[in-house]
Design a protein around this motif. Structure first.
Motif, short mmCIF file in Angstrom:
data_model
loop_
_atom_site.label_atom_id
_atom_site.label_comp_id
_atom_site.label_asym_id
_atom_site.label_seq_id
_atom_site.Cartn_x
_atom_site.Cartn_y
_atom_site.Cartn_z
N GLU A 43 0.89 -1.02 0.05
CA GLU A 43 -0.04 -0.01 0.01
C GLU A 43 0.79 1.15 -0.10
OE1 GLU A 43 -3.42 0.39 -0.04
OE2 GLU A 43 -3.31 -1.90 -0.53
N PRO A 44 0.40 2.29 -0.71
CA PRO A 44 1.40 3.69 -0.92
C PRO A 44 1.65 4.28 0.36
CG PRO A 44 -0.73 3.97 -2.07
CD PRO A 44 -0.86 2.37 -1.43
N THR A 45 0.74 4.10 1.54
CA THR A 45 0.70 4.63 2.68
C THR A 45 0.90 3.64 4.05
OG1 THR A 45 -1.70 4.65 2.90
CG2 THR A 45 -0.63 6.65 1.94
N LEU A 46 1.87 4.15 4.94
CA LEU A 46 1.95 3.36 6.16
C LEU A 46 2.10 4.20 7.28
CD1 LEU A 46 2.51 0.63 7.43
CD2 LEU A 46 4.97 1.00 7.14
N ARG A 47 1.35 4.17 8.27
CA ARG A 47 1.23 5.10 9.01
C ARG A 47 1.24 4.35 10.59
NH1 ARG A 47 -2.97 7.01 6.11
NH2 ARG A 47 -2.75 9.30 5.51
N ALA A 48 2.08 4.94 11.45
CA ALA A 48 2.29 4.53 12.91
C ALA A 48 2.51 5.52 13.93
CB ALA A 48 3.70 3.36 12.74
N LYS A 49 2.71 5.38 15.01
CA LYS A 49 2.72 6.38 16.05
C LYS A 49 3.85 7.50 16.10
CE LYS A 49 2.99 7.14 20.92
NZ LYS A 49 3.02 6.39 22.47
N GLU A 50 5.13 6.75 15.43
CA GLU A 50 6.04 7.69 15.35
C GLU A 50 6.65 8.04 13.97
OE1 GLU A 50 6.02 4.19 16.14
OE2 GLU A 50 6.26 4.32 18.36
N TYR A 51 5.82 7.57 13.00
CA TYR A 51 6.19 8.09 11.58
C TYR A 51 5.00 7.68 10.64
CZ TYR A 51 6.55 2.77 10.85
OH TYR A 51 6.06 1.69 10.81
N GLU A 52 5.16 8.60 9.30
CA GLU A 52 4.25 8.21 8.43
C GLU A 52 5.03 8.17 7.19
OE1 GLU A 52 0.31 10.25 6.23
OE2 GLU A 52 1.20 11.47 8.04
N LEU A 53 4.63 7.13 6.31
CA LEU A 53 5.16 6.89 5.14
C LEU A 53 4.31 7.03 3.86
CD1 LEU A 53 7.39 3.68 5.59
CD2 LEU A 53 8.14 5.78 4.48
N ALA A 54 4.51 7.53 2.84
CA ALA A 54 3.79 7.90 1.68
C ALA A 54 4.59 7.54 0.36
CB ALA A 54 3.18 9.09 1.58
N ALA A 55 4.15 6.76 -0.43
CA ALA A 55 4.81 6.33 -1.60
C ALA A 55 4.07 7.05 -2.99
CB ALA A 55 5.10 4.92 -1.86
N LEU A 56 4.81 7.19 -3.86
CA LEU A 56 4.21 7.40 -5.31
C LEU A 56 4.86 6.82 -6.60
CD1 LEU A 56 2.43 10.79 -7.01
CD2 LEU A 56 4.76 9.82 -7.86
#
Length: 543
Positions: A322-335
């Protein structure tokens, strides 16, 4: 004119009847469709040419007389204008040199005066040889006195003053010399003007001779024109009527009607052209039918290929996380934007108890070949045996696996970057294999992390990859990308480079996640000529 009329009156009656019969026979031949067009055109040309020979001979005699009487004068006038132009050119060169010396004080400009002074005697001798008596001769004498006496004397004085360092006196001498040059230039221009006036006068005299030739031509023109009109009319009718018929057929063909036929029953060139045109139309009608059938088949195959490529695109996208990954310490976004239906870029996220790992790869090339290697590389990265490997160990294992399975795709190598981040300590570990270095954004600045990218994956065995370490604190972001974003071309054909990417990452401080990566990619493509390679951007935001 009277001589021409007298000659016509003295023509015997038998000759006139013979001429009339000849014209009638010529008209009959010109309209006959069994006689070739070349023969008819040749016949008309011969008749008109024979009529024209007498007039041409008279004009030739008059023109030769005019040319012989004016040729010598024209040569003298031309030579006078040419030598006047050369003198003016020399004087203008000296004037420019004097002005340049007055502005800069550079004595090298005085060398030009010396060079032109050496050319002056030859120019004056040429002018004296080609000019006539009267005012031109006086002008040449005046030019001789100015250029060979006054001009030389002043130039030598100027050179002596300049060499001695008397700047003010040298400038005054340069001004006097420029006055000499201007006066000599006026004399040369007057000499040129006189030569042109004399040339025009002699041209007018030649015009009188041309008028006499014109009178002879006018006397015979009506008869020649009438004969030419009759013959050309007959010839035109014999050609234009079938041509109009064929043109109507061609117009119908232009509208797309290949069923029309000209059907001319003639044995001349027009008949041959008509038969060839009808035969061509038969062949075109058959080939169009075959082409329409082939086009229908190609369209069906094209639609099927597009459907298969669209399916391949969907399958490739499903291979990615999935292009997004969220956690308490970080947020990942991909395109990821492939250049075609499918591409060779890929990314992989792996959440770990201590933090997260990000992998971005770029297979050399584009399209289906790159997609094959991309699928095999992504499958290798996702294997459980790769989960506990650090960045440099992961790249080494992946390189060894690609070396042993390069037949999975025809693309020869893969560039990659591996990033691991521990939120508890902020420690950032990363390794690269021929890939652009990640970009760290902090305190309103964006810059590439230090490092030395190693060889790409899949080329050589037993490659050792380096590993670097940095710190990613809360509120900072890390961008990992492929060269498809920096290799975009500007409208001038230049490579976009890294700076626009850094500026785009800093220009949207209020954006995060998918909105941020979309805005950055859109900004880069807006300043370019369009996407030419696969584009991938992954942003890790420390919360």
């Amino acid at each position: 004119m009277a001589q021409v009329q007298a000659g016509v009156a003295e023509t015997p009656l038998v000759d006139r009847i013979s001429a009339a019969i000849g014209v009638c026979l010529a008209g009959r031949l010109l309209r006959c469709s069994n006689v070739s067009i070349r023969t008819r055109i040749a016949l008309a040309f011969i008749i008109v040419s024979l009529t024209f020979v007498g007039v041409t001979y008279a004009l030739h005699v008059l023109v030769d007389s005019m040319a012989s009487s004016l040729e010598v004068i024209a040569e003298r006038d031309t030579a006078t204008m040419a030598v006047s132009d050369r003198i003016q050119t020399s004087l203008l060169t000296q004037a420019r040199a004097l002005r340049s010396y007055a502005r800069s004080g550079d004595v090298r400009h005085l060398d030009v005066l010396r060079r032109e002074e050496l050319r002056a005697p030859a120019l004056i001798e040429d002018a004296a040889r080609v000019t006539g008596d009267g005012e031109p001769k006086a002008l040449v004498a005046d030019l001789r006195a100015r250029l060979l006496v006054h001009h030389v004397r002043e130039r030598r004085r100027l050179s002596a003053l300049a060499s001695a360092g008397h700047e003010e006196a040298a400038l005054a001498s340069a001004e006097r010399m420029e006055l000499h040059v201007d006066r000599a230039l006026a004399l040369a221009q007057r000499l040129m003007s006189l030569a042109r006036e004399r040339s025009l006068s002699h041209g007018a005299q030649g015009g009188l001779t041309a008028d006499r030739a014109h009178d002879v031509a006018v006397a015979a023109t009506p008869a020649i024109a009438a004969l030419a009109f009759v013959l050309s009319s007959l010839l035109a009718l014999s050609i234009l009527r079938p041509l109009n018929r064929m043109l109507k057929g061609v117009e119908a063909v232009r509208r797309g009607d290949l069923s029309v036929r000209t059907g001319l029953d003639r044995r001349d060139e027009l008949g041959q052209f008509s038969a060839a045109l009808d035969s061509t139309l038969d062949r075109l009608a058959f080939e169009r039918e075959e082409l329409e059938n082939a086009n229908g088949h190609l369209e069906r195959e094209h639609r099927r290929a597009e459907d298969e490529l669209e399916l391949a695109r969907l399958v490739q996208l499903r291979l990615l996380p999935e292009p997004t990954l969220r956690a308490k310490e970080y947020e990942l976004a991909a395109l990821l934007r492939p250049a075609g239906f499918v591409g060779g870029d890929f990314y992989h996220f792996l959440p770990r108890p201590w933090g997260v790992r990000v992998f971005v790869g770029d297979v050399a090339g584009k399209g289906v070949p790159a997609a094959l290697t991309m699928a095999s590389s992504l499958a290798l990265v996702s294997q459980p045996r790769m989960e506990d490997a650090g960045p440099r160990q992961l790249l080494r294992k992946l390189n060894d696996s690609l070396i042993g399975n390069i037949e999975l795709g025809p693309t020869p190598f893969v560039t990659a970057v591996v990033v691991e981040w521990e939120p508890a300590t902020g420690t950032l570990r990363y390794s690269t294999a021929g890939h652009p270095l990640p970009v760290l954004c902090r305190d309103g600045r964006a810059e590439s992390l230090p490092g030395n990218p190693a060889m790409p994956l899949g080329l050589y065995e037993n490659v050792e990859f380096g590993q670097e370490q940095a710190v990613l604190a809360p509120g900072e972001r890390l961008a990992v990308f492929t060269d498809g974003l920096t290799d975009l071309k500007t409208p001038k054909g230049e490579r976009l480079g890294l700076e626009p990417l850094l500026a785009a990452l800093l220009s949207s401080p209020g954006l995060r996640g998918p909105a941020l990566v979309e805005a950055v990619a859109d900004s880069l493509e807006a300043g370019s000529t369009g996407r030419q390679d696969d584009e991938t951007l992954v942003v890790l935001e420390a919360l």
